[in-house]
Design a protein around this motif. Sequence first.
Motif, short mmCIF file in Angstrom:
data_model
loop_
_atom_site.label_atom_id
_atom_site.label_comp_id
_atom_site.label_asym_id
_atom_site.label_seq_id
_atom_site.Cartn_x
_atom_site.Cartn_y
_atom_site.Cartn_z
N LEU A 110 0.85 -1.18 0.00
CA LEU A 110 0.00 0.00 0.00
C LEU A 110 0.89 1.23 0.00
N GLU A 111 0.42 2.30 -0.62
CA GLU A 111 1.17 3.55 -0.65
C GLU A 111 0.49 4.57 0.25
N LEU A 112 1.24 5.54 0.67
CA LEU A 112 0.65 6.65 1.42
C LEU A 112 -0.43 7.33 0.58
N ASN A 113 -1.48 7.77 1.24
CA ASN A 113 -2.61 8.47 0.63
C ASN A 113 -3.53 7.53 -0.15
N GLU A 114 -3.30 6.25 -0.11
CA GLU A 114 -4.24 5.30 -0.71
C GLU A 114 -5.44 5.11 0.21
N LYS A 115 -6.58 4.90 -0.41
CA LYS A 115 -7.79 4.66 0.37
C LYS A 115 -7.90 3.17 0.68
N VAL A 116 -8.28 2.85 1.89
CA VAL A 116 -8.40 1.46 2.34
C VAL A 116 -9.74 1.27 3.02
N ASP A 117 -10.16 0.03 3.09
CA ASP A 117 -11.31 -0.28 3.94
C ASP A 117 -10.87 -1.26 5.01
N PHE A 118 -11.54 -1.24 6.14
CA PHE A 118 -11.08 -1.96 7.32
C PHE A 118 -12.23 -2.13 8.31
N SER A 119 -11.99 -2.91 9.32
CA SER A 119 -12.92 -3.06 10.44
C SER A 119 -12.28 -2.48 11.68
N LEU A 120 -13.09 -2.26 12.71
CA LEU A 120 -12.59 -1.73 13.97
C LEU A 120 -12.62 -2.80 15.04
N ALA A 121 -11.62 -2.76 15.91
CA ALA A 121 -11.56 -3.71 17.02
C ALA A 121 -11.05 -2.98 18.26
N SER A 122 -11.54 -3.38 19.41
CA SER A 122 -11.08 -2.79 20.66
C SER A 122 -9.63 -3.16 20.92
N HIS A 123 -8.89 -2.19 21.43
CA HIS A 123 -7.48 -2.44 21.77
C HIS A 123 -7.12 -1.49 22.91
N GLU A 124 -6.79 -2.07 24.06
CA GLU A 124 -6.62 -1.26 25.27
C GLU A 124 -5.45 -0.29 25.20
N THR A 125 -4.42 -0.59 24.39
CA THR A 125 -3.25 0.30 24.34
C THR A 125 -3.32 1.31 23.20
N ALA A 126 -4.29 1.16 22.28
CA ALA A 126 -4.41 2.10 21.16
C ALA A 126 -5.11 3.37 21.61
N GLU A 127 -4.75 4.48 20.98
CA GLU A 127 -5.40 5.75 21.30
C GLU A 127 -6.88 5.68 20.96
N GLY A 128 -7.72 6.03 21.92
CA GLY A 128 -9.16 5.94 21.71
C GLY A 128 -9.72 4.57 21.99
N GLY A 129 -8.85 3.60 22.28
CA GLY A 129 -9.31 2.26 22.64
C GLY A 129 -9.68 1.38 21.47
N VAL A 130 -9.46 1.83 20.22
CA VAL A 130 -9.78 1.01 19.05
C VAL A 130 -8.64 1.07 18.05
N GLN A 131 -8.56 0.08 17.18
CA GLN A 131 -7.58 0.07 16.10
C GLN A 131 -8.21 -0.53 14.85
N ALA A 132 -7.59 -0.31 13.70
CA ALA A 132 -8.07 -0.86 12.43
C ALA A 132 -7.51 -2.27 12.25
#
Length: 246
Positions: free
Chosen positions: A190-212
């Motif tokens: 993947l390159e910078l500025n490319e559009k991606v799709d993803f799901s969200l999952a809880s993660h206690e150490t990630a900012e906001g408590g979620v990660q892609a």
Amino acid sequence: FGYIEREDLEKYTFSFDVFFGNPKAMTPGVRVHFTACSEKGGLIATDVKVAPGGTENVDPEIYEAVVTQPIVEPQPDAAGGGAKAEPGAGRLVMTVDGQQKQLPFGQSDLLSTATMFDGDRVRFNIATHPESKAERATYVEILPESFQESNEQRQHGIVIEFSDSSGLIKCSQNPQLHFHMSEVLEKKKLELNEKVDFSLASHETAEGGVQAIRIKRYTESVFLPVRKLGGVGAGKGKVRSVFTSI
């Protein structure tokens, strides 16, 4: 002499002088571990060893099935005692001649370390132990149909930053959503500025408590000011090597 074909289809030449083990084990289709080197403009392999389970008979036919049990990661020991347990085996179910057949698979059988869900459609090969004749699924890979048929809520965003192990996605819900490289499902970078799709999952150490997680390339391209040049590493699965004699 012979050739080793890596998962990314790069081919390496090797001689039996650099093989550790019984030369009789080096038959076409055996999985190996090796050290990759460049010499005189060509790619060579050294320190070649048969991978654990590499002497199993792997059916070259590709099958499809549905995951009924993803690999279960061991829970950390709250008391802090004892060694870390091995992940629990995953299971999938396929239909053969109208009959359902279940097969196990382990962490080393996955071509990607991205999160796998119950109900994911996958493709794989079948490995058979030469003595016990026990079968398992190997080279397991999530099919694109999984994202069309699942109930997971897919999000869209843009890759805005990354390092060797992680990166950030900008989306409507979060201007800096964290992701780990192991969750990238793309074989091509993947390159910078490319559009991606993803799901969200809880993660206690990630900012906001979620990660892609379960990140895939989106067909539409967008362009924003670049924060860092480079590409996002992908294809974090095991080395998939095939030996063929000359």
